[in-house]
Design an enzyme around this catalytic site. Structure first.
Site, PDB file in Angstrom:
ATOM      1  CB  SER A 124      -0.977   0.006   1.180  1.00 28.74           C
ATOM      2  OG  SER A 124      -0.390  -0.516   2.320  1.00 28.74           O
ATOM      3  CG  HIS A 145      -3.068  -0.730  -3.320  1.00 24.18           C
ATOM      4  ND1 HIS A 145      -3.413   0.588  -3.079  1.00 24.18           N
ATOM      5  CD2 HIS A 145      -3.033  -1.331  -2.112  1.00 24.18           C
ATOM      6  CE1 HIS A 145      -3.570   0.759  -1.780  1.00 24.18           C
ATOM      7  NE2 HIS A 145      -3.355  -0.382  -1.175  1.00 24.18           N
ATOM      8  CD  GLU A 157      -4.754   2.946  -5.865  1.00 25.34           C
ATOM      9  OE1 GLU A 157      -5.194   4.096  -5.791  1.00 25.34           O
ATOM     10  OE2 GLU A 157      -3.831   2.530  -5.125  1.00 25.34           O
ATOM     11  CG  ASN A 195      -3.627   4.576   0.970  1.00 29.04           C
ATOM     12  OD1 ASN A 195      -4.787   4.627   1.389  1.00 29.04           O
ATOM     13  ND2 ASN A 195      -2.918   3.471   0.982  1.00 29.04           N
TER      14      ASN A 195
HETATM   15  P1  NAD Z   1      -1.450  -9.318   7.510  1.00 29.22           P
HETATM   16  O1  NAD Z   1      -0.515  -9.061   8.635  1.00 29.22           O
HETATM   17  O2  NAD Z   1      -2.888  -9.597   7.792  1.00 29.22           O
HETATM   18  O3  NAD Z   1      -0.892 -10.576   6.670  1.00 29.22           O
HETATM   19  C1  NAD Z   1       0.436 -10.719   6.258  1.00 29.22           C
HETATM   20  C2  NAD Z   1       0.729 -12.205   6.137  1.00 29.22           C
HETATM   21  O4  NAD Z   1       1.991 -12.384   5.508  1.00 29.22           O
HETATM   22  C3  NAD Z   1       0.819 -12.916   7.489  1.00 29.22           C
HETATM   23  O5  NAD Z   1      -0.042 -14.041   7.499  1.00 29.22           O
HETATM   24  C4  NAD Z   1       2.286 -13.325   7.586  1.00 29.22           C
HETATM   25  O6  NAD Z   1       2.468 -14.563   8.265  1.00 29.22           O
HETATM   26  C5  NAD Z   1       2.661 -13.446   6.135  1.00 29.22           C
HETATM   27  N1  NAD Z   1       4.090 -13.299   5.860  1.00 29.22           N
HETATM   28  C6  NAD Z   1       4.959 -12.415   6.405  1.00 29.22           C
HETATM   29  N2  NAD Z   1       6.188 -12.561   5.837  1.00 29.22           N
HETATM   30  C7  NAD Z   1       6.063 -13.549   4.911  1.00 29.22           C
HETATM   31  C8  NAD Z   1       6.968 -14.158   3.998  1.00 29.22           C
HETATM   32  N3  NAD Z   1       8.242 -13.758   3.927  1.00 29.22           N
HETATM   33  N4  NAD Z   1       6.517 -15.134   3.198  1.00 29.22           N
HETATM   34  C9  NAD Z   1       5.233 -15.557   3.282  1.00 29.22           C
HETATM   35  N5  NAD Z   1       4.318 -15.015   4.129  1.00 29.22           N
HETATM   36  C10 NAD Z   1       4.748 -14.038   4.934  1.00 29.22           C
HETATM   37  O7  NAD Z   1      -1.271  -8.095   6.515  1.00 29.22           O
HETATM   38  P2  NAD Z   1      -2.326  -7.544   5.450  1.00 29.22           P
HETATM   39  O8  NAD Z   1      -3.184  -6.533   6.112  1.00 29.22           O
HETATM   40  O9  NAD Z   1      -2.954  -8.697   4.763  1.00 29.22           O
HETATM   41  O10 NAD Z   1      -1.348  -6.749   4.477  1.00 29.22           O
HETATM   42  C11 NAD Z   1      -0.581  -7.411   3.514  1.00 29.22           C
HETATM   43  C12 NAD Z   1      -0.068  -6.405   2.498  1.00 29.22           C
HETATM   44  O11 NAD Z   1      -1.170  -5.745   1.887  1.00 29.22           O
HETATM   45  C13 NAD Z   1       0.815  -5.298   3.051  1.00 29.22           C
HETATM   46  O12 NAD Z   1       1.784  -4.970   2.095  1.00 29.22           O
HETATM   47  C14 NAD Z   1      -0.163  -4.138   3.241  1.00 29.22           C
HETATM   48  O13 NAD Z   1       0.477  -2.898   3.206  1.00 29.22           O
HETATM   49  C15 NAD Z   1      -1.049  -4.334   2.045  1.00 29.22           C
HETATM   50  N6  NAD Z   1      -2.406  -3.770   2.165  1.00 29.22           N
HETATM   51  C16 NAD Z   1      -3.097  -3.862   3.322  1.00 29.22           C
HETATM   52  C17 NAD Z   1      -4.384  -3.346   3.389  1.00 29.22           C
HETATM   53  C18 NAD Z   1      -5.194  -3.444   4.672  1.00 29.22           C
HETATM   54  O14 NAD Z   1      -6.154  -2.671   4.829  1.00 29.22           O
HETATM   55  N7  NAD Z   1      -4.883  -4.386   5.570  1.00 29.22           N
HETATM   56  C19 NAD Z   1      -4.954  -2.730   2.273  1.00 29.22           C
HETATM   57  C20 NAD Z   1      -4.235  -2.682   1.081  1.00 29.22           C
HETATM   58  C21 NAD Z   1      -2.950  -3.198   1.038  1.00 29.22           C
END
Ligand code: NAD
Length: 498
Positions: A124, A145, A157, A195
């Site tokens: 993000s 995204h 996106e 964002n």
């Molecule tokens: P989250 O913490 O819910 O999930 C992340 C997952 O990745 C976890 O299950 C973790 O165990 C796993 N992980 C970490 N390192 C790893 C690796 N090296 N290999 C494999 N798995 C691994 O996070 P999220 O909220 O799902 O966010 C994930 C991504 O999406 C981030 O980059 C975040 O910025 C982006 N994002 C989040 C949102 C939101 O609202 N949560 C919205 C858009 C984008």
């Protein structure tokens, strides 16, 4: 490169958290075989079971057929290692937001998947170019995204890095469509579209509180009732959590080298520092604890309504409003009635100074926004409380009244103009096509209108005037109009004219 619409397309998802699960969910529903990998033991299996349970529940509730749910569940596979993604046509990474960890995943993927596989990141905030830097084939890397929760939020996106090919972008756009999303092509810029563009709505609301012009409850009520936003900026921040929106605000502000347009306030940080994060901690800008009473946005009525008013300047709409509320509009000043005005961009002090009218009896009314349910009034310092009270009581006979302190552009003009201006700036920077900017803001943020549509609805000239006045009166370049807006205002063009 595989045809994205081929029935046998296979997708890898790395990271099975909130976003990875959501992406897998919509992919399975699109009958794409999904290989879900997470480096935390059992996390991918847990995510698969959660998605399957949600799909089956939807079938039980009659929201989808049992057959559709069963087919989707059959598309979900758990990968025990990254190597099991070797046959995937596209891999979307959705691990934690950490540049080094993401780079490591992409480096490893390059050694596992064939040359035809497209690699995308759901980051993000990290530059796609930074994730792709140093890879052997950065041309197949792009951003994809999604928004949380993915099955509900239709926007995606699609972000090109410095080396991303048109073919890869076209394929990811097609994938977005196949997943039932609305893809929007975006440049690799801090905060991408949503964002970045989403800042003005909350930061200008925070500025109004910072200046003690209005309370969060008043601002939320005005933005809902007069501007059609589904949520006010403060209830929105309480819902997403200050621990999420403050860091994003700071990141975008710093990324644009402290551009005052994107500046937040100490009160925002204070909420984070004191753990008042919003609904999740029961306290944020509002109090969600049991028994807590939400402050009223409505002005108290303590005096009888004015029987007559004087208009500071000829204004048919203002005259009609006063008459509808039951007051006579006097042709000549009787020296005691409230003097009504409907300034655009000016505050009461500047208006009284320019027109020479008596500031003690001046009551300014915001007619730039929808006034069918609620109307905002403001007065100058030194206003006569009796006259002010009589004007408020008059308007309160017909609608809810929000009474605020003196401010250039009231609440609605200021926040809407700032939202529109940031949209114009995004268009000026060429981050996306004007229509795509509007689509992204509507779908990604639930705005009733995109920022450029909003500028057109308010009038490009009006938005330019509000901002120019605010910049002139405050001396703050936060309000400097985007050159995109200025040119179209000067030429009498719409905000979406390219
Ligand atoms: P989250 O913490 O819910 O999930 C992340 C997952 O990745 C976890 O299950 C973790 O165990 C796993 N992980 C970490 N390192 C790893 C690796 N090296 N290999 C494999 N798995 C691994 O996070 P999220 O909220 O799902 O966010 C994930 C991504 O999406 C981030 O980059 C975040 O910025 C982006 N994002 C989040 C949102 C939101 O609202 N949560 C919205 C858009 C984008």
């Amino acid at each position: 490169m595989k045809d994205i619409n081929a029935p046998e397309l296979s997708l890898g998802v790395v990271g099975a958290g909130a976003m990875g699960s959501g992406i897998a969910h919509v992919a399975a529903l699109a009958n794409i075989t999904v290989h879900l990998f997470d480096n935390r033991d059992g996390a991918a299996a847990k995510a698969r079971d959660g998605i399957a349970a949600r799909l089956i529940k939807r079938a039980e509730e009659g929201k989808t057929s049992r057959e559709t749910a069963a087919l989707a569940v059959a598309c979900l596979r758990v990968a025990d290692s990254l190597e099991q993604l070797a046959d995937c046509d596209v891999v979307i990474e959705a691990i934690v937001e950490d540049l080094e960890l993401k780079r490591e995943v992409f480096r490893r993927l390059e050694s596992i998947v064939p040359a035809r596989t497209i690699l995308a990141s759901n980051t993000s905030s990290l530059p796609i170019g930074a994730i792709a830097a140093g890879l052997a084939h950065p041309e197949r890397v792009a951003g994809m995204h999604f928004f949380n929760p993915v099955p509900v939020m239709r926007l995606v996106e699609v972000i090109s890095g410095p080396d991303t090919t048109e073919e890869v972008l076209a394929a990811l756009t097609a994938l977005g469509r196949r997943l039932g999303r609305e893809p929007v092509a975006v440049k690799d810029t801090p905060g991408f579209l949503v964002n970045f563009g989403g800042r003005a709505y909350t930061t200008e609301a925070l500025a109004l509180v910072h200046e003690n012009v209005a309370t969060p409850a008043q601002i939320d009520a005005v933005m809902r009732d007069c501007c059609g936003f589904r949520m006010g900026p403060f209830e929105l921040m309480d819902l997403t959590g200050v621990d999420v929106n403050f860091p994003v605000t700071r990141f975008v502000h710093e990324s644009f080298f402290g551009d005052p347009r994107l500046r937040s306030t100490p009160f925002h940080r204070y909420k984070l520092e004191t753990g008042q994060l919003g609904r999740k901690t029961q306290r944020g800008f509002f109090d969600y604890r049991e028994g807590a009473v939400r402050p009223s946005p409505d002005a108290e009525v303590s005096t009888p309504p004015a029987r007559s008013v004087v208009l500071a300047e000829p204004d048919a709409a203002l005259a009609a409003l006063a008459r509808d509320c039951g007051a006579a509009v006097l042709a000549t000043d009787d020296g005691t009635s409230p003097i009504l005005a409907a300034p655009v961009g000016e505050d009461c002090a500047a208006f009284a100074c320019r027109t020479g009218i008596d500031h003690r009896r001046l009551v300014a009314v915001d007619l730039a926004a929808d006034t069918s349910k609620r109307i905002t009034v403001m007065t100058a310092p030194g206003a006569d409380p009796t006259v002010r009270g009589a004007a408020i009581a008059l308007l309160a006979t017909a609608k809810a009244v929000t009474a605020i302190a003196d401010s250039p552009g009231f609440i609605a003009q200021r926040i809407c103009a700032m939202v529109a201006n940031l949209g114009c700036e995004m268009a000026q920077m060429g981050l996306a096509q004007p229509n795509d900017i509007d689509t992204a803001m509507r779908l990604g943020l639930n705005y009733p209108k995109g920022p450029l549509e909003l500028a057109d609805a308010m009038g490009v000239g009006t938005v330019f005037r509000i901002l120019s006045e605010a910049q002139r009166l405050t001396g703050d370049d936060r309000y400097r109009p985007s050159q995109w807006l200025r040119r179209r205002a000067q030429l009498g063009l719409g905000a979406r004219v390219v």
